[in-house]
Design an enzyme around this catalytic site. Structure first.
Site, PDB file in Angstrom:
ATOM      1  N   LYS A   9       0.822  -1.210   0.000  1.00 25.89           N
ATOM      2  CA  LYS A   9       0.000   0.000   0.000  1.00 25.89           C
ATOM      3  C   LYS A   9       0.865   1.274   0.000  1.00 25.89           C
ATOM      4  CE  LYS A   9      -4.076  -2.034   2.288  1.00 25.89           C
ATOM      5  NZ  LYS A   9      -5.033  -1.881   3.428  1.00 25.89           N
ATOM      6  N   TYR A  49     -12.406  -1.420  -3.598  1.00 24.32           N
ATOM      7  CA  TYR A  49     -12.939  -1.636  -2.244  1.00 24.32           C
ATOM      8  C   TYR A  49     -14.466  -1.481  -2.194  1.00 24.32           C
ATOM      9  CZ  TYR A  49      -8.504  -1.900   0.396  1.00 24.32           C
ATOM     10  OH  TYR A  49      -7.308  -2.290   0.945  1.00 24.32           O
ATOM     11  N   ASN A 112      -2.073   0.114   7.112  1.00 20.18           N
ATOM     12  CA  ASN A 112      -1.612  -1.215   7.520  1.00 20.18           C
ATOM     13  C   ASN A 112      -0.746  -1.920   6.474  1.00 20.18           C
ATOM     14  OD1 ASN A 112      -3.639  -1.834   5.759  1.00 20.18           O
ATOM     15  ND2 ASN A 112      -4.926  -2.940   7.224  1.00 20.18           N
ATOM     16  N   HIS A 115      -2.232  -5.373   1.509  1.00 19.99           N
ATOM     17  CA  HIS A 115      -3.577  -5.920   1.266  1.00 19.99           C
ATOM     18  C   HIS A 115      -3.461  -7.357   0.796  1.00 19.99           C
ATOM     19  CE1 HIS A 115      -7.626  -6.524  -0.355  1.00 19.99           C
ATOM     20  NE2 HIS A 115      -7.020  -7.087  -1.390  1.00 19.99           N
ATOM     21  N   GLU A 126     -10.278  -9.325  -7.814  1.00 19.65           N
ATOM     22  CA  GLU A 126      -9.190  -8.362  -7.618  1.00 19.65           C
ATOM     23  C   GLU A 126      -8.073  -8.557  -8.648  1.00 19.65           C
ATOM     24  OE1 GLU A 126      -8.312  -8.842  -3.431  1.00 19.65           O
ATOM     25  OE2 GLU A 126     -10.186  -7.841  -2.853  1.00 19.65           O
TER      26      GLU A 126
HETATM   27  P1  DAT Z   1      -8.394  -6.523   5.363  1.00 18.72           P
HETATM   28  O1  DAT Z   1      -7.546  -5.493   4.649  1.00 18.72           O
HETATM   29  O2  DAT Z   1      -7.649  -7.181   6.485  1.00 18.72           O
HETATM   30  O3  DAT Z   1      -9.035  -7.509   4.414  1.00 18.72           O
HETATM   31  P2  DAT Z   1     -11.000  -5.234   5.561  1.00 18.72           P
HETATM   32  O4  DAT Z   1     -11.321  -5.861   4.232  1.00 18.72           O
HETATM   33  O5  DAT Z   1     -11.987  -5.435   6.664  1.00 18.72           O
HETATM   34  O6  DAT Z   1      -9.570  -5.719   6.086  1.00 18.72           O
HETATM   35  O7  DAT Z   1     -10.827  -3.674   5.379  1.00 18.72           O
HETATM   36  C1  DAT Z   1     -10.152  -3.159   4.254  1.00 18.72           C
HETATM   37  C2  DAT Z   1      -9.237  -2.049   4.711  1.00 18.72           C
HETATM   38  O8  DAT Z   1     -10.024  -0.990   5.251  1.00 18.72           O
HETATM   39  C3  DAT Z   1      -8.293  -2.437   5.841  1.00 18.72           C
HETATM   40  O9  DAT Z   1      -7.093  -3.016   5.359  1.00 18.72           O
HETATM   41  C4  DAT Z   1      -8.042  -1.132   6.507  1.00 18.72           C
HETATM   42  C5  DAT Z   1      -9.351  -0.392   6.353  1.00 18.72           C
HETATM   43  N1  DAT Z   1     -10.184  -0.543   7.545  1.00 18.72           N
HETATM   44  C6  DAT Z   1     -10.865  -1.641   7.917  1.00 18.72           C
HETATM   45  N2  DAT Z   1     -11.530  -1.449   9.071  1.00 18.72           N
HETATM   46  C7  DAT Z   1     -11.264  -0.161   9.412  1.00 18.72           C
HETATM   47  C8  DAT Z   1     -11.638   0.658  10.505  1.00 18.72           C
HETATM   48  N3  DAT Z   1     -12.440   0.209  11.485  1.00 18.72           N
HETATM   49  N4  DAT Z   1     -11.152   1.924  10.541  1.00 18.72           N
HETATM   50  C9  DAT Z   1     -10.353   2.404   9.570  1.00 18.72           C
HETATM   51  N5  DAT Z   1      -9.946   1.684   8.504  1.00 18.72           N
HETATM   52  C10 DAT Z   1     -10.395   0.415   8.436  1.00 18.72           C
HETATM   53 MG    MG Z   2     -10.496  -7.296   3.029  1.00 15.30          MG
END
Ligand code: DAT
Ligand code: MG
Length: 137
Positions: A9, A49, A112, A115, A126
């Site tokens: 990222k 997303y 973080n 991805h 994707e």
């Molecule tokens: P992952 O990336 O582990 O698959 P996800 O699909 O639930 O997680 O969310 C996509 C991204 O969105 C994640 O990498 C970081 C962001 N994100 C998720 N939950 C969040 C939150 N509560 N606050 C801020 N950003 C968040």
């Molecule tokens: Mg995800």
């Protein structure tokens, strides 16, 4: 063999961590069958997303993902989807296990570092969102 979609990222790329993360990918035994540097528009990040479009963090997420260049990849291994999720660690770096990429390179849940696809269907979507078949070698 299974394929998954991965991203280094914009936070990790801007911090100069792409080389270290790629080294960890190769050390873990993945084949990198697709790799390119791109800079997403906010709309392109939103399409990627789309599953999160109703979440309160969606605007932050798409703003961040379009804030600078990133590396998008297709990784291949026998259980690539699960193996890459394990190497990444939990979504929140503070909750990620020691030795995972998000623990080592993430800052907080909104930054973080990496991805990874979460299932066979999302991996297929994707991969096709970012790569043409001829780019996967
Ligand atoms: P992952 O990336 O582990 O698959 P996800 O699909 O639930 O997680 O969310 C996509 C991204 O969105 C994640 O990498 C970081 C962001 N994100 C998720 N939950 C969040 C939150 N509560 N606050 C801020 N950003 C968040
Ligand atoms: Mg995800």
């Amino acid at each position: 063999m299974e394929q998954t979609f991965a991203v280094i990222k914009p936070d990790a790329f801007a911090a100069g961590l792409a080389g270290q993360i790629l080294a960890r990918i190769y050390e873990a035994g993945f084949s990198v069958v697709g790799l390119k540097k791109i800079w997403l528009s906010e709309a392109q990040a939103g399409g990627f997303y789309h599953e999160h479009q109703d979440k309160p963090f969606f605007a932050d997420l798409t703003g961040f993902m379009s804030s600078g260049p990133c590396l998008v990849m297709v990784l291949e291994a026998p259980k690539a989807i699960l193996q890459w999720r394990e190497l990444m660690g939990a979504t929140d770096p503070a909750a990620a296990a020691a030795g995972t990429l998000r623990r080592d390179f993430g800052t907080f849940i909104g930054r973080n570092a990496v991805h990874g696809s979460d299932a066979v269907e999302t991996a297929a979507f994707e991969i096709n969102y970012f790569f043409a078949g001829l780019e996967l070698l």
